[in-house]
Design an enzyme around this catalytic site. Structure first.
Site, short mmCIF file in Angstrom:
data_model
loop_
_atom_site.label_atom_id
_atom_site.label_comp_id
_atom_site.label_asym_id
_atom_site.label_seq_id
_atom_site.Cartn_x
_atom_site.Cartn_y
_atom_site.Cartn_z
N ASN A 156 113.26 25.77 -51.14
CA ASN A 156 112.38 26.22 -50.57
C ASN A 156 111.28 25.30 -49.95
O ASN A 156 110.61 25.70 -48.67
CB ASN A 156 113.35 27.93 -50.42
CG ASN A 156 112.31 28.57 -50.63
OD1 ASN A 156 111.94 28.52 -52.12
ND2 ASN A 156 111.74 29.43 -50.50
N LYS A 179 112.44 22.09 -64.70
CA LYS A 179 113.63 21.84 -63.86
C LYS A 179 113.68 21.98 -62.60
O LYS A 179 113.21 23.18 -62.32
CB LYS A 179 114.50 22.66 -64.40
CG LYS A 179 115.93 22.65 -64.17
CD LYS A 179 116.90 24.35 -64.05
CE LYS A 179 118.03 23.63 -63.83
NZ LYS A 179 117.73 23.34 -62.23
N SER A 232 116.89 33.04 -57.38
CA SER A 232 117.46 34.62 -57.31
C SER A 232 116.86 35.49 -58.26
O SER A 232 117.44 35.28 -59.56
CB SER A 232 118.94 34.79 -56.67
OG SER A 232 119.23 35.09 -57.98
N GLY A 236 117.06 35.39 -62.57
CA GLY A 236 116.20 36.21 -63.34
C GLY A 236 116.26 36.71 -64.44
O GLY A 236 115.89 36.84 -65.20
N GLU A 253 110.17 35.84 -60.08
CA GLU A 253 109.78 35.76 -58.44
C GLU A 253 110.78 35.79 -58.16
O GLU A 253 111.39 34.47 -57.98
CB GLU A 253 107.79 34.70 -58.42
CG GLU A 253 108.16 34.64 -56.93
CD GLU A 253 107.62 36.11 -56.17
OE1 GLU A 253 106.53 36.35 -57.47
OE2 GLU A 253 107.61 36.98 -55.72
N CYS A 287 111.45 33.79 -49.39
CA CYS A 287 110.92 34.68 -49.96
C CYS A 287 110.09 35.86 -48.89
O CYS A 287 110.59 37.17 -49.18
CB CYS A 287 110.32 34.99 -51.28
SG CYS A 287 110.68 33.74 -52.49
N GLU A 388 119.21 40.93 -49.28
CA GLU A 388 118.55 38.95 -48.97
C GLU A 388 119.58 38.66 -48.62
O GLU A 388 121.06 38.49 -48.93
CB GLU A 388 117.72 38.93 -50.24
CG GLU A 388 116.68 38.02 -49.44
CD GLU A 388 115.98 36.86 -50.92
OE1 GLU A 388 116.61 36.13 -51.51
OE2 GLU A 388 114.82 36.63 -50.82
N GLU A 467 101.64 34.43 -59.54
CA GLU A 467 101.22 33.48 -59.19
C GLU A 467 100.10 33.24 -57.83
O GLU A 467 99.51 34.34 -57.40
CB GLU A 467 102.15 32.35 -58.70
CG GLU A 467 103.19 32.11 -58.17
CD GLU A 467 104.66 31.66 -58.00
OE1 GLU A 467 104.48 30.69 -59.39
OE2 GLU A 467 105.81 32.86 -57.73
C1 UN1 Z 1 108.63 31.18 -50.36
O1 UN1 Z 1 108.86 32.15 -49.43
O2 UN1 Z 1 109.30 31.45 -51.76
O3 UN1 Z 1 103.13 32.94 -47.44
C2 UN1 Z 1 106.92 31.11 -50.55
C3 UN1 Z 1 104.36 31.64 -47.61
C4 UN1 Z 1 104.44 30.90 -48.56
C5 UN1 Z 1 104.85 30.46 -49.28
C6 UN1 Z 1 106.40 31.33 -49.56
N1 UN1 Z 1 102.93 30.20 -48.21
O4 UN1 Z 1 105.21 32.40 -46.47
#
Ligand code: UN1
Length: 498
Positions: A156, A179, A232, A236, A253, A287, A388, A467
């Protein structure tokens, strides 16, 4: 590369571009037009992952011994190259991933920001210097690299997320085996070519494309010291299990079920814009996506009417087209997931206020397009309010108070991002304190984290690491506390009194 041609791509191992050893490849197709074949990428074997780990292990020592400011100079050059290639890289990314061009430009920009920001850490990586409790003794802490890092990334954010992981790993002096998602290998290829051209020495960065057996190899191999994974929660968990026997450092994450709380004193037009961007930006495939909107009963009906009208009017199509506001889902599987949640929501008794169907008219027939979808009358215990979906589906929940809004926001398995729209500073601060997420916004949607603050979540979203920001350095380095005794005699800490 030209948008009209497709070609066969390679792995990058030990500084060489190597075709798939078995000849097997994975097709990379445009999710907006599946007859557009972008290229074929190696469907690598565990053996190729093994070779990449070998190369990374061999390259580690020389890279570790390269002064951090010199490592950083190479990374600054990489940032400059990304700036120069932002536009073609963004176009490649929209073509392979589907999100609109403004957003893929943002994705490349996020990689640029992260690379500049963390390259600057080459001259910092501050430790602590503290007074010793004994005379003629010096005490400090320094960061040390860990070795080979396995970097496993999703589709994504095809360039931003690899940069969040690889750049801090490199500036700390580690070597990397990367990867990327098999759905977005072109952006990964573009990112690695930039690192190569910038002067990252052979073997320090390696890339192996392919399926789950690559990830498995990287997570079980004892020469890998760190695994950084975004994806996911189910995968994870596997990563964590694979890495456990060798007690690797694992950064995970994972999912989110993020909520925007719209209070009765909110600037409603602003909240409306925020919920549209948070819910349908990136086709809901972040996410951080605002898949729940929790609205105070006093403004509920007014807000819902406006939100549904605007959501239904979003222009869906090819992300390369300048007027498109929302692109396709990444693929068939993702689209089916979205459609299954639409039926789950209906079976659970929520009201389908708009959307709910796949779009197949005209040029859309060849892509994975779905209508922007809004459910109202959603109860917090429904699956569409808890799981989700990772698609263009927003669930609206009606609440009576701020307390209830906070309770509902917190009452899910995940804890990545949340936000509140209110003009009342007391409410804003209460929510900021009481919502248990890794990221929180006031009068802004749940998406839009900047690179210089920590990014990550609580509960099932992550395992405590972050991160981005300087927090990223903690994943890719270990602390070493150093005591230098220049007294010339044995001094016993906690025993001798000075
Ligand atoms: C993600 O959704 O996997 O804060 C990362 C944000 C973006 C990064 C999203 N800068 O929505």
């Amino acid at each position: 590369m030209s948008e009209l041609t497709s070609s066969t791509f390679c792995n990058y191992i030990g500084g060489r571009w190597l075709p798939s050893a078995s000849g097997k490849t994975i097709e990379n197709r445009n999710p907006a037009h599946t007859d557009d074949l972008i290229g074929r990428f190696p469907d690598s074997s565990a053996d190729e992952a093994h070779q990449a780990i070998d190369a990374a292990a061999r390259a580690f020592d020389a890279w570790r011994m390269t002064p951090a400011p010199k490592r950083a100079e190479i990374l600054f050059r990489a940032a400059e190259l990304l700036v120069a290639r932002k536009e073609p890289f963004a176009r490649d990314m929209t073509r392979e991933m589907g999100k609109v061009l403004a957003e893929t430009r943002g994705d490349v920009q996020e990689a640029i920001d992260m690379t500049y920001f963390l390259a600057a850490e080459g001259r910092r990586q501050y430790g602590q210097t503290v007074p010793s409790e004994l005379r003629d003794k010096f005490a400090m802490s320094i960061r040390q690299p860990l070795g080979v890092c396995a970097i496993i990334t999703p589709w994504n954010f095809p360039m931003a997320i690899p940069s969040w992981k690889m750049i801090p790993a490199l500036v700390c002096g580690n070597s990397v085996v990367f990867k990327p998602s098999e759905l977005t290998p072109l952006s990964a290829h573009n990112f690695v070519t930039v690192l190569e051209e910038a002067g990252v020495p052979a073997g320090v960065v390696n890339m192996v494309t392919g399926g789950p057996e690559i990830g498995e190899r990287l997570t079980v191999d004892e020469r890998v010291s760190v695994v950084s994974f975004t994806g996911s929660t189910a995968v994870g968990r596997l990563v964590n299990q694979n890495a456990a026997p060798h007690v690797k450092k694992v950064h995970l994450e994972m999912g989110g079920k993020n909520a925007i709380m719209v209070m009765d004193d909110a600037a409603l037009d602003l909240a409306l814009e925020g919920c549209l961007w948070g819910g349908f930006g990136t086709t809901g495939q972040r996410c951080t996506a605002a898949s729940r909107v929790i609205v105070h009963e006093r403004v509920h009906d007014r807000f819902v009417d406006a939100f549904v009208a605007r959501a239904a009017a979003l222009r869906v199509g090819d992300g390369l087209h300048p007027t498109t506001e929302m692109g396709p889902s990444i693929g068939q599987k993702q689209l089916e997931k979205v459609m299954s949640y639409v039926s789950i929501g209906q079976q659970e008794g929520a009201t389908l206020a708009c959307g709910g169907h796949r779009l197949t008219e005209g040029a859309l027939a060849k892509g994975f397009f779905h209508e922007p979808t809004v459910f109202t009358d959603v109860k917090p215990e429904m699956r569409i309010a808890r799981e989700e979906i990772f698609g263009p589906v927003v669930s609206i929940i009606n609440v009576r108070s701020l307390d209830e809004a906070i309770r509902v926001t917190n009452d899910v398995a995940y804890g990545l991002s949340a936000s509140i729209y209110t003009q009342d500073i007391n409410r804003a601060f209460r929510a900021m304190r009481d919502v248990y997420t890794g990221i929180f916004y006031v009068n802004a949607p749940t998406i839009g984290a900047e690179v210089h603050l920590p990014f990550g979540g609580t509960k099932a979203t992550g395992n405590g690491h972050r991160e981005a920001g300087t927090a990223a350095l903690d994943v890719f380095s270990d602390w070493k506390s150093v005591y230098v005794d220049f007294s010339g005699k044995l001094q016993r800490a906690q025993i001798d009194t000075v």
